[in-house]
Design a protein around this motif. Structure first.
Motif, mmCIF file in Angstrom:
data_model
loop_
_atom_site.group_PDB
_atom_site.id
_atom_site.type_symbol
_atom_site.label_atom_id
_atom_site.label_comp_id
_atom_site.label_asym_id
_atom_site.label_seq_id
_atom_site.Cartn_x
_atom_site.Cartn_y
_atom_site.Cartn_z
ATOM 1 N N ALA A 1 0.839 -1.200 0.000
ATOM 2 C CA ALA A 1 0.000 0.000 0.000
ATOM 3 C C ALA A 1 0.877 1.255 0.000
ATOM 4 O O ALA A 1 0.587 2.225 -0.712
ATOM 5 N N TYR B 1 2.360 1.612 -3.397
ATOM 6 C CA TYR B 1 1.265 2.025 -4.280
ATOM 7 C C TYR B 1 1.027 3.535 -4.129
ATOM 8 O O TYR B 1 0.972 4.283 -5.119
ATOM 9 N N MET C 1 2.898 1.438 -9.779
ATOM 10 C CA MET C 1 1.563 1.521 -9.215
ATOM 11 C C MET C 1 0.778 0.233 -9.508
ATOM 12 O O MET C 1 0.090 -0.300 -8.626
ATOM 13 N N SER D 1 -0.582 -2.109 -6.500
ATOM 14 C CA SER D 1 -2.003 -2.364 -6.285
ATOM 15 C C SER D 1 -2.314 -3.846 -6.437
ATOM 16 O O SER D 1 -3.152 -4.391 -5.711
ATOM 17 N N THR D 2 -1.623 -4.515 -7.373
ATOM 18 C CA THR D 2 -1.862 -5.945 -7.527
ATOM 19 C C THR D 2 -1.527 -6.685 -6.235
ATOM 20 O O THR D 2 -2.272 -7.570 -5.799
ATOM 21 N N VAL E 1 -1.567 -5.482 -3.257
ATOM 22 C CA VAL E 1 -2.586 -5.178 -2.249
ATOM 23 C C VAL E 1 -3.773 -6.131 -2.398
ATOM 24 O O VAL E 1 -4.287 -6.682 -1.418
ATOM 25 N N TYR F 1 -6.760 -8.652 -12.495
ATOM 26 C CA TYR F 1 -6.435 -7.242 -12.316
ATOM 27 C C TYR F 1 -5.068 -6.936 -12.926
ATOM 28 O O TYR F 1 -4.899 -5.967 -13.667
ATOM 29 N N HIS G 1 -4.099 -4.428 -16.109
ATOM 30 C CA HIS G 1 -3.220 -3.273 -15.937
ATOM 31 C C HIS G 1 -1.947 -3.407 -16.728
ATOM 32 O O HIS G 1 -1.391 -2.400 -17.174
ATOM 33 N N TYR H 1 -11.553 -4.436 -6.833
ATOM 34 C CA TYR H 1 -11.467 -3.708 -5.575
ATOM 35 C C TYR H 1 -12.135 -4.424 -4.412
ATOM 36 O O TYR H 1 -11.579 -4.456 -3.306
ATOM 37 N N THR I 1 -8.944 -2.001 0.424
ATOM 38 C CA THR I 1 -9.842 -1.322 -0.511
ATOM 39 C C THR I 1 -9.749 0.191 -0.380
ATOM 40 O O THR I 1 -9.945 0.921 -1.350
ATOM 41 N N LEU J 1 -7.004 1.262 -2.520
ATOM 42 C CA LEU J 1 -7.307 1.041 -3.933
ATOM 43 C C LEU J 1 -8.254 2.108 -4.465
ATOM 44 O O LEU J 1 -8.114 2.569 -5.596
ATOM 45 N N THR K 1 -5.529 4.626 -8.271
ATOM 46 C CA THR K 1 -5.326 4.280 -9.680
ATOM 47 C C THR K 1 -6.161 5.144 -10.624
ATOM 48 O O THR K 1 -5.634 5.773 -11.549
#
Lengths: 493, 139, 560, 72
Positions: free
Chosen positions: C101, C104, C127, C131-132, C134, C147, C151, C208, C216, C219, C223
């Protein structure tokens, strides 16, 4: 005195090391000899690089014979680039090998293992250093024979089958190569590459040369595992002893690529299409197939070594793509990827070798959550994996960037998109590994493991660190690759 | 086969000339056909013939595996030592011009020494291969 | 002046902290988790505005740290979100999630401050990775992989576009352009993937809700809003964005109205709200761009707050489906308050931050006489109030039905985080002038004027009337709404067996024909295809065969 | 319609009516031909929200399924 003999010392030192290691017949002494020999070789290689950068081409006549009669060693920017890469990887492999070999090879064979490792290195360096087409064949055989033995020393019974298959395929490749060299000798009357180039100028359009090129290209393609001639590689890499896999994956195919580049550019001229043969088109087609099909196959493997081995075939596709583009930027990208891939695959195979050292298996199912108990090892594996994808901040990104620029420069926009699209496959197979080793609950195997010993971690992290370092500060490798590309394309370094 | 009287006797007659011929090929290599490789094979043939007739154990008493393991790299070592010696005389690798008082003799000496190295390695390797095949299933 | 900070960018602070986080333990870890966003937020404001520092990399002049007004707006929003998220996630045990996080959040800061295309892309990819992880760290690997793939696809499009742009212009400068060449279209497509634009919007609601209760929150903040920021920088006034934005606004509303799961509903509403921002970016006037940035700012605050409330409910009850919840208001008063503040802000109720930013967007639309979009978005606003201001609180918190969960109080850190965001949202809503130093362009917009407030109140009350009228229709029902992701999530499962069924008669007929040659050929091609994929176990002969084929082909071509 | 809902609806309608009445006493700054008229937001909100519900319900009839996704 030493300075003038550098080109030949490059081969003599590992060869002498091999002999002494064999004579010692004692595992530890053999290792020490191998370590010292490879360290000395690396020093020689860097000295050569330094001299080539300062003075340009270095020529050395074995036995003092003129090139028409004897064998000439020629070190230019391209050879120096390869030689530095091979010798550095060899040195790191030696550091890594001691513990790993003790665990994987029975004690009475350890000395032979180092002998073969050094012979293999000597052969690979010889291919890069020699300026003689037939001498290159001899070194090709030296390295190949050593390689067969190394693979056969793997403790898995399937290693024998893999070695046997590689033996046959490698021999076919070498035979095709030597047939091609024979045809060239018939047409030009010389085996010295420099003289061949001079005499070929007056022989354009000769049928014999076309056929010679066909044999040489396909012969070398077998050795470098160009798709669809790659099938020997996954098993060979998967079942060889870990240290041998590290060396082979990082250097053997790379030297074959060097040889291919030599013939395509230096011998057959910068315009790599000969007569009616659209070599670049064929090579682009095969490279793209290599970027996609073996990578897709890698997704469905369960053995991490095999995943990495199949990924190697895919990554070789990027390298040959750089050759096929045949422009300065693309070729720089190809050579740079050759360099970077050696580092990242070396780190990856060292990491999985360390996992095998502790956990005794490379099956993905058994490695759930092993990142918890071997964080440093798995972190190095992850970095290498990210570089395989081409994530920014890793060296893989830089080389793919140059390849894409090269494709755009060649007016092949679709190729640029394919290059990036194929990274998706790498995301899948790297993602699978990363997911299992980091995010799954630790399995029984993983819970009982400890972090790998420092001797394994050190070389692994040197390579992983270099992967990151050259992703951020890429001046040095890019400079080397660019000057090598300039030399291959016939310009001044 | 060791009880076949004809073979045993014939072998005894052949062995010595074989070895002598190997030496002839070895030393005559500079002037005529021959050299270390051929000589090594002929000498190895003598050992192998002996092994075929008397069996593996006696021949390995005569030429033990440990000896071979020294000879194989040892021959290469001789070869390389000659080559490296040129360094110290100011020549390129394997350039024998200064091994003796003049270039022709130097070359002769150089080739002679190198051929000895070749002989040692080739002969021992041939015998080692024979041992490896003959010893299959026992070790 | 920027030089004196050297490489000390907010991005770097957060990323380094993220990398260090797994190495420290105990209270130190939590302290670091909290201190890094604070430091980053401070840096956002300490860095003097200016052209930034040029770093030479492979002959490209990179500007990884170029603080300008826009960077400061987004940097502040990202900073607050990271800080609130870190505070909220104090009791999260999963260190992988926390580290990811921070990385991110750092990458989002990097995008805000990037002064050139190459640095932008680097942070873009970091990023995606952050995020992946997370999402991944909560255990749903398939969703994480989906996801990641989307991305990476977006990253690839962006990368191809950037490469084309760089090779065409020879510079990596960030400059406003129109989508008028293939390379620029690719760039736009890559950014739109991250913004959640159709046809790939489905990833937002797919991924998410798969993260943990605390993941969440992060997230929801970064992005999509980073994509909006990049659109403001690269494609201001791009007409295509108007239509993408409108489609997203309607899409988000329709799917949110149908959705059962709270976090999924909120995810759809992210798409809807980003649609508002895209319309403003597409408009391209100075006011519109400022309004888009401001809306992103407000949206980050209230969506994080809503996700926090949803996370608190999830943590207390283990449930986020509206159909299974109800009557939580009494048990969780604080969460109820937070959810109401967030929901009202999203629905642009006066005295909330959302009202300020949405007013700015509407004012920009009006100033440009974009009538169609003005009327459409006004209607969508009414619809948005339906799903988030009425449907969500009613079914989750107030309706008498549902099993009443045992009242478990959220941890103090969660409460503090929610209180922080509530305060920020209300402060901005009550005193919009505090934003003028940050976004000077909005000083002329009428926000808390009587006619404007009255307008909004009429709209909201009218929507409430409709809500009460059609209440049974809006009752949450368990299930899912088909979306484009059906194409890659379910179509293969359905098509492959169906295809086999479909071709069975044909194959049977072929088998009856029993043509030996044909049977052989098809067997050969089947085996061939299988082996091509599973390339590892070829027999030696096959390799030799291929080598011979290649030479033969080679020589043949040469002979012709 | 049960009683409490009817009551709530009545109350809301009354509030809406009051707001519309208030709109006549406030100076409006409409930007388009219609949006400045008193009570515009009230009827537009009713129509807009109703449209939203109709659209969503229609969409739901087409694409809403009762089962969860297999891989969720």
């Amino acid at each position: 005195m030493i300075a003038s003999h550098l080109p030949v010392l490059l081969i003599i030192v590992p060869l002498l090391g091999a002999v002494l290691a064999a004579l010692s017949r004692h595992g530890f002494v053999a290792w020490l000899v191998a370590l010292l020999a490879s360290a000395a070789t690396m020093a020689v290689a860097f000295a050569l690089l330094w001299r080539v950068q300062a003075e340009g081409l270095i020529s050395y006549r074995i036995g003092g014979w003129a090139p028409e009669l004897g064998i000439e060693y020629r070190i230019d920017a391209v050879s120096a680039f390869i030689v530095v890469l091979v010798s550095a990887i060899a040195f790191l492999t030696m550091i890594y090998a001691r513990r790993s070999v003790l665990a994987e090879i029975s004690a009475e064979r350890v000395a032979w293992f180092y002998t073969m490792l050094l012979l293999c290195v000597a052969g690979l360096l010889g291919i890069a250093a020699t300026g003689d087409a037939f001498n290159a064949f001899v070194f090709l055989e030296v390295s190949s024979l050593a390689t067969y033995t190394l693979i056969a020393l793997g403790r898995d019974r399937r290693a024998l089958v893999a070695a046997y298959q590689y033996l046959i395929v490698g021999t076919i490749g070498a035979t095709l190569y030597v047939i091609g060299v024979g045809l060239i000798y018939l047409s030009t009357g010389t085996l010295n590459i420099g003289l061949i180039v001079e005499r070929l100028a007056s022989l354009q359009g000769s049928r014999a040369l076309t056929v010679a090129e066909a044999f040489i290209v396909v012969g070398i393609a077998l050795k470098l595992a160009l798709f669809p001639l790659h099938a020997w590689l996954p098993n060979a890499y998967a079942y060889a002893p870990s240290a041998a896999t590290v060396l082979l994956a990082s250097t053997a195919t790379k030297v074959a690529v060097y040889l291919l580049a030599r013939y395509l550019f230096t011998v057959f001229g910068g315009d790599i299409d000969v007569g009616a043969i659209p070599i670049s088109a064929i090579l682009i087609g095969l490279s793209v197939a290599a970027m996609f099909i073996p990578s897709a196959a890698a997704i469905f493997q369960n053995d991490v070594k095999r995943i990495l081995a199949l990924s190697s075939v895919g990554q070789i596709g990027y390298i040959t793509l750089g050759l096929a583009l045949a422009n300065q930027t693309g070729l720089t990208g190809g050579l740079l990827h050759l360099f970077n891939h050696a580092l990242m695959k070396g780190a990856a195979f060292m990491a999985i070798g360390a996992v095998v050292y502790r956990a005794g298996t490379a099956r993905l199912d058994d490695l759930s959550g092993i990142g918890r108990t071997m964080p440093w090892t798995v972190a190095a594996l992850t970095i290498a994996g990210l570089a395989l994808i081409g994530v920014p901040g890793t060296s893989g990104f830089v080389s793919k960037y140059y390849l894409i620029l090269g494709a755009l420069e060649a007016g092949l926009g679709w190729l640029a998109i394919l290059i990036v699209a194929s990274s998706l496959l790498a995301v899948l197979y790297v993602g699978r590994i990363v997911e299992v080793v980091w995010f799954r609950e630790p399995a029984a195997v993983a819970r009982e493991c400890r972090e790998a010993p420092l001797e394994l971690l050190l070389p692994m992290w040197i390579l992983a660190g270099a992967t990151i370092w050259f992703g951020i500060d890429a001046e040095w490798p890019v400079g080397l690759a660019a000057s090598a590309a300039r030399v291959l394309l016939g310009g001044a370094p | 086969m060791r009880f076949d009287i004809v073979l045993r006797v014939a072998t005894k007659f052949i062995l010595a000339p074989l070895l002598l011929f190997a030496l002839y090929v070895q030393f005559h290599g500079d002037y005529g056909p021959g050299g270390g490789f051929q000589a090594g094979v002929i000498a190895a043939a003598a050992v192998i013939l002996y092994g075929l007739i008397v069996g593996l154990a006696p021949v390995q008493r005569l030429v033990p595996m440990g000896l071979l393991e020294v000879m194989i790299p040892g021959g290469v070592l001789i070869y390389m030592a000659v080559g490296i010696a040129s360094f110290f005389l100011g020549d390129n690798f394997l350039d024998y011009d200064h091994l003796a008082h003049d270039a022709v003799h130097g070359q002769e000496w150089g080739v002679f020494l190198v051929e000895i190295g070749v002989f040692v390695t080739v002969s021992s390797t041939m015998v080692a291969i024979f041992y490896a095949f003959a010893g299959r299933g026992r070790s | 002046m920027t030089e004196s900070f050297g490489p000390l960018s907010p991005a770097l602070v957060l990323i380094v902290a993220g990398l260090l986080l797994p190495l420290v333990r105990g209270w130190l870890r939590n302290a670091l988790f909290l201190a890094a966003p604070v430091a980053a937020l401070a840096l956002v404001w300490l860095l003097p505005l200016g052209p930034g520092l040029v770093v030479d990399w492979l002959g490209l002049g990179l500007v990884p740290l170029a603080p300008d007004q826009l960077a400061r707006i987004f940097g502040t929003a990202f900073g607050i979100a990271a800080l609130a998220g870190a505070l909220y996630g104090q009791s999260q045990e999963n260190v992988a999630e926390k580290a990811a996080a921070l990385i991110y959040a750092g990458a989002a800061q990097g995008i805000a401050f990037a002064g050139d295309l190459a640095s932008l892309f680097v942070f873009w990819e970091v990023m995606a990775i952050g995020s992946t992880v997370v999402i991944w760290s909560n255990g749903d690997t398939r969703a994480g992989l989906r996801y990641a793939l989307i991305h990476v696809l977006g990253g690839i499009l962006l990368f191809a576009g950037i490469a084309a742009e760089v090779s065409a212009s020879g510079s990596v400068a960030l400059q406003a352009v129109r989508a008028d060449s293939l390379g620029r279209w690719l760039m736009l497509a890559g950014i739109l993937v991250n913004a959640g634009a159709p046809p790939l919007s489905a990833w937002v609601a797919d991924a998410y809700p798969k993260a943990s209760w605390s993941g969440t929150v992060f997230l929801s903040a970064f992005t999509t809003k980073a994509a909006v920021l990049v659109l403001i920088r690269l494609f201001p006034g791009e007409p295509a964005l108007l239509w993408f934005g409108l489609a997203m606004a309607v899409y988000g509303m329709v799917y949110a109205l149908l959705e059962d799961d709270i976090r999924r509903l909120l995810s759809y509403s992210i798409v809807g709200q980003v649609g508002f921002m895209l319309v403003a970016v597409g408009l391209g006037s100075e006011l519109a761009l400022a309004a888009a940035a401001l809306h992103a700012f407000a949206h980050i605050l209230y969506k994080a707050l809503l996700m926090m409330a949803a996370g608190a409910i999830l943590k207390a009850t283990g449930e986020t489906r509206l159909s299974a919840l109800g009557g939580l208001a009494a048990a969780m008063p604080l969460v109820t308050a937070a959810m109401l503040v967030g929901a009202f802000s999203l629905a642009a109720v006066p005295l909330t931050a959302g009202f300020v930013s949405k007013s700015a967007i509407m004012a920009a639309l009006a100033a440009d006489h974009a009538g169609l979009f003005w009327f459409a978005l006004t209607a969508v606003s009414a619809g948005s109030f339906l799903y988030v201001g009425l449907r969500l609180p009613w079914f989750a918190l107030f309706r008498p039905a549902g099993k009443a969960p045992e009242p478990r109080d959220p941890a103090w850190s969660m409460k503090a985080a929610m209180a922080l965001l509530c305060g920020a949202i209300l402060a901005i809503g009550c005193f919009p002038s505090v934003l003028v130093p940050l976004v000077p362009e909005i000083s002329g917009v009428a926000i808390l004027t009587p006619d404007h407030v009255l307008f909004q109140l009429q709209l909201l009350v009218a929507a409430s009337c409709i809500f009460v009228m059609v209440l049974p229709l809006l009752r949450p029902r368990a299930g899912s709404t088909l979306d484009v992701d059906w194409l890659w999530r379910e179509l293969p499962r359905k098509v492959l067996p169906a295809w086999a069924r479909f071709t069975r008669p044909g194959r049977a007929a072929l088998a009856v024909l029993e043509d030996p040659v044909r049977a052989r050929l098809s067997a050969f091609s089947r085996r061939f295809a299988a082996e091509l994929v599973n390339a590892a176990n070829w027999r030696t002969g096959q390799i030799a065969f291929w080598a011979t084929t290649l030479i033969a082909a080679y020589v043949l071509i040469a002979a012709l | 319609m049960e009683r409490s809902r009817r009551l709530a609806l009545m109350a809301l309608l009354v509030v809406l009516a009051l707001l519309v009445v208030a709109d006549f006493f406030v100076e409006d700054h409409g930007s388009f031909w219609i949006d400045g008229t008193p009570g515009f937001a009230a009827w537009f909100g009713l129509v807009g929200a109703a449209l939203a519900v109709v659209l969503a319900q229609g969409w739901g009839l087409l694409l809403r399924r009762t089962e969860e996704r297999a891989d969720d």
